[in-house]
Motif scaffolding. Sequence first.
Motif, PDB file in Angstrom:
ATOM      1  N   LYS A  43     -14.933  16.535  -6.890  1.00  0.00           N
ATOM      2  CA  LYS A  43     -16.229  16.011  -6.445  1.00  0.00           C
ATOM      3  C   LYS A  43     -16.486  14.626  -7.034  1.00  0.00           C
ATOM      4  N   GLU A  44     -16.081  14.430  -8.271  1.00  0.00           N
ATOM      5  CA  GLU A  44     -16.270  13.114  -8.891  1.00  0.00           C
ATOM      6  C   GLU A  44     -15.471  12.045  -8.136  1.00  0.00           C
ATOM      7  N   MET A  45     -14.284  12.403  -7.678  1.00  0.00           N
ATOM      8  CA  MET A  45     -13.435  11.444  -6.970  1.00  0.00           C
ATOM      9  C   MET A  45     -13.861  11.209  -5.523  1.00  0.00           C
ATOM     10  N   PHE A  46     -14.264  12.291  -4.825  1.00  0.00           N
ATOM     11  CA  PHE A  46     -14.488  12.200  -3.379  1.00  0.00           C
ATOM     12  C   PHE A  46     -15.943  12.392  -2.949  1.00  0.00           C
ATOM     13  N   GLY A  47     -16.818  12.763  -3.874  1.00  0.00           N
ATOM     14  CA  GLY A  47     -18.237  12.902  -3.553  1.00  0.00           C
ATOM     15  C   GLY A  47     -18.644  14.238  -2.959  1.00  0.00           C
ATOM     16  N   HIS A  48     -17.697  15.178  -2.881  1.00  0.00           N
ATOM     17  CA  HIS A  48     -17.993  16.515  -2.356  1.00  0.00           C
ATOM     18  C   HIS A  48     -16.943  17.491  -2.868  1.00  0.00           C
ATOM     19  N   TYR A  49     -17.243  18.771  -2.732  1.00  0.00           N
ATOM     20  CA  TYR A  49     -16.280  19.811  -3.102  1.00  0.00           C
ATOM     21  C   TYR A  49     -15.317  20.043  -1.948  1.00  0.00           C
ATOM     22  N   THR A  50     -14.219  20.747  -2.221  1.00  0.00           N
ATOM     23  CA  THR A  50     -13.246  21.068  -1.181  1.00  0.00           C
ATOM     24  C   THR A  50     -13.090  22.577  -1.056  1.00  0.00           C
ATOM     25  N   ASP A  51     -12.723  23.009   0.141  1.00  0.00           N
ATOM     26  CA  ASP A  51     -12.451  24.429   0.358  1.00  0.00           C
ATOM     27  C   ASP A  51     -10.950  24.723   0.362  1.00  0.00           C
ATOM     28  N   ASN A  52     -10.177  23.794  -0.185  1.00  0.00           N
ATOM     29  CA  ASN A  52      -8.734  23.894  -0.148  1.00  0.00           C
ATOM     30  C   ASN A  52      -8.164  23.907  -1.566  1.00  0.00           C
ATOM     31  N   LEU A  53      -7.640  25.039  -1.985  1.00  0.00           N
ATOM     32  CA  LEU A  53      -7.058  25.141  -3.332  1.00  0.00           C
ATOM     33  C   LEU A  53      -5.889  24.182  -3.515  1.00  0.00           C
ATOM     34  N   TYR A  54      -5.140  23.929  -2.449  1.00  0.00           N
ATOM     35  CA  TYR A  54      -4.010  22.990  -2.535  1.00  0.00           C
ATOM     36  C   TYR A  54      -4.496  21.564  -2.797  1.00  0.00           C
ATOM     37  N   ALA A  55      -5.628  21.195  -2.201  1.00  0.00           N
ATOM     38  CA  ALA A  55      -6.196  19.867  -2.453  1.00  0.00           C
ATOM     39  C   ALA A  55      -6.614  19.727  -3.914  1.00  0.00           C
ATOM     40  N   LEU A  56      -6.964  20.849  -4.529  1.00  0.00           N
ATOM     41  CA  LEU A  56      -7.326  20.842  -5.950  1.00  0.00           C
ATOM     42  C   LEU A  56      -6.100  20.841  -6.850  1.00  0.00           C
ATOM     43  N   VAL A  57      -4.931  21.063  -6.259  1.00  0.00           N
ATOM     44  CA  VAL A  57      -3.677  21.230  -6.987  1.00  0.00           C
ATOM     45  C   VAL A  57      -3.787  22.446  -7.915  1.00  0.00           C
ATOM     46  N   PHE A  58      -4.436  23.493  -7.401  1.00  0.00           N
ATOM     47  CA  PHE A  58      -4.507  24.768  -8.118  1.00  0.00           C
ATOM     48  C   PHE A  58      -3.321  25.602  -7.691  1.00  0.00           C
ATOM     49  N   ILE A  59      -2.560  26.051  -8.652  1.00  0.00           N
ATOM     50  CA  ILE A  59      -1.385  26.863  -8.361  1.00  0.00           C
ATOM     51  C   ILE A  59      -1.668  28.291  -8.792  1.00  0.00           C
ATOM     52  N   GLN A  60      -1.724  29.172  -7.809  1.00  0.00           N
ATOM     53  CA  GLN A  60      -1.936  30.595  -8.075  1.00  0.00           C
ATOM     54  C   GLN A  60      -0.701  31.150  -8.763  1.00  0.00           C
ATOM     55  N   ASP A  61      -0.911  31.809  -9.910  1.00  0.00           N
ATOM     56  CA  ASP A  61       0.211  32.489 -10.552  1.00  0.00           C
ATOM     57  C   ASP A  61       0.703  33.602  -9.631  1.00  0.00           C
ATOM     58  N   THR A  62       1.963  33.925  -9.713  1.00  0.00           N
ATOM     59  CA  THR A  62       2.530  34.969  -8.870  1.00  0.00           C
ATOM     60  C   THR A  62       1.889  36.311  -9.212  1.00  0.00           C
ATOM     61  N   LEU A  63       1.414  36.981  -8.178  1.00  0.00           N
ATOM     62  CA  LEU A  63       0.715  38.249  -8.354  1.00  0.00           C
ATOM     63  C   LEU A  63       1.685  39.380  -8.689  1.00  0.00           C
ATOM     64  N   VAL A  64       1.170  40.410  -9.369  1.00  0.00           N
ATOM     65  CA  VAL A  64       2.001  41.570  -9.705  1.00  0.00           C
ATOM     66  C   VAL A  64       2.528  42.254  -8.454  1.00  0.00           C
ATOM     67  N   THR A  65       1.789  42.153  -7.362  1.00  0.00           N
ATOM     68  CA  THR A  65       2.234  42.746  -6.097  1.00  0.00           C
ATOM     69  C   THR A  65       3.400  41.990  -5.480  1.00  0.00           C
ATOM     70  N   GLU A  66       3.690  40.801  -6.036  1.00  0.00           N
ATOM     71  CA  GLU A  66       4.793  39.978  -5.546  1.00  0.00           C
ATOM     72  C   GLU A  66       5.849  39.750  -6.623  1.00  0.00           C
ATOM     73  N   GLY A  67       5.814  40.600  -7.677  1.00  0.00           N
ATOM     74  CA  GLY A  67       6.804  40.512  -8.742  1.00  0.00           C
ATOM     75  C   GLY A  67       6.411  39.640  -9.912  1.00  0.00           C
ATOM     76  N   GLY A  68       5.177  39.142  -9.930  1.00  0.00           N
ATOM     77  CA  GLY A  68       4.721  38.300 -11.032  1.00  0.00           C
ATOM     78  C   GLY A  68       3.876  39.057 -12.033  1.00  0.00           C
ATOM     79  N   ASN A  69       3.078  38.315 -12.782  1.00  0.00           N
ATOM     80  CA  ASN A  69       2.250  38.910 -13.831  1.00  0.00           C
ATOM     81  C   ASN A  69       0.749  38.834 -13.560  1.00  0.00           C
ATOM     82  N   ALA A  70       0.325  37.995 -12.619  1.00  0.00           N
ATOM     83  CA  ALA A  70      -1.105  37.803 -12.363  1.00  0.00           C
ATOM     84  C   ALA A  70      -1.675  38.993 -11.601  1.00  0.00           C
ATOM     85  N   ILE A  71      -2.871  39.442 -12.018  1.00  0.00           N
ATOM     86  CA  ILE A  71      -3.508  40.550 -11.309  1.00  0.00           C
ATOM     87  C   ILE A  71      -4.708  40.094 -10.480  1.00  0.00           C
ATOM     88  N   TYR A  72      -5.055  38.813 -10.572  1.00  0.00           N
ATOM     89  CA  TYR A  72      -6.195  38.295  -9.804  1.00  0.00           C
ATOM     90  C   TYR A  72      -5.740  37.269  -8.780  1.00  0.00           C
TER      91      TYR A  72
END
Length: 102
Positions: free
Chosen positions: A28-57
Amino acid sequence: RQYVKKDKQKEGATKSLSKVYELEMAYKEMFGHYTDNLYALVFIQDTLVTEGGNAIYEVSLLEVTDSTFTATAVSVVDSDRDGQFNTWIVDETGTINEIFAD
């Protein structure tokens, strides 16, 4: 033992949501608004336990406008097998709340 498990679950949810909050604020500081895109935020979801990872959320952006956002962290594991999944939220205030306990 159950309390330790709950604390680790809470830590996973709050850590992910805190990161989304930080990234949304920077976006928001850079673009003046929030985004609905996690990729635009460069947020990387940890691999979920249902996919062989450790993240449960699984993290997602629920509602986003130019001036507000709500992100959720929903457990992919039903710890007590009651059909309800532990769910946490964060919004543009940075307040993290548990909305469904498991």
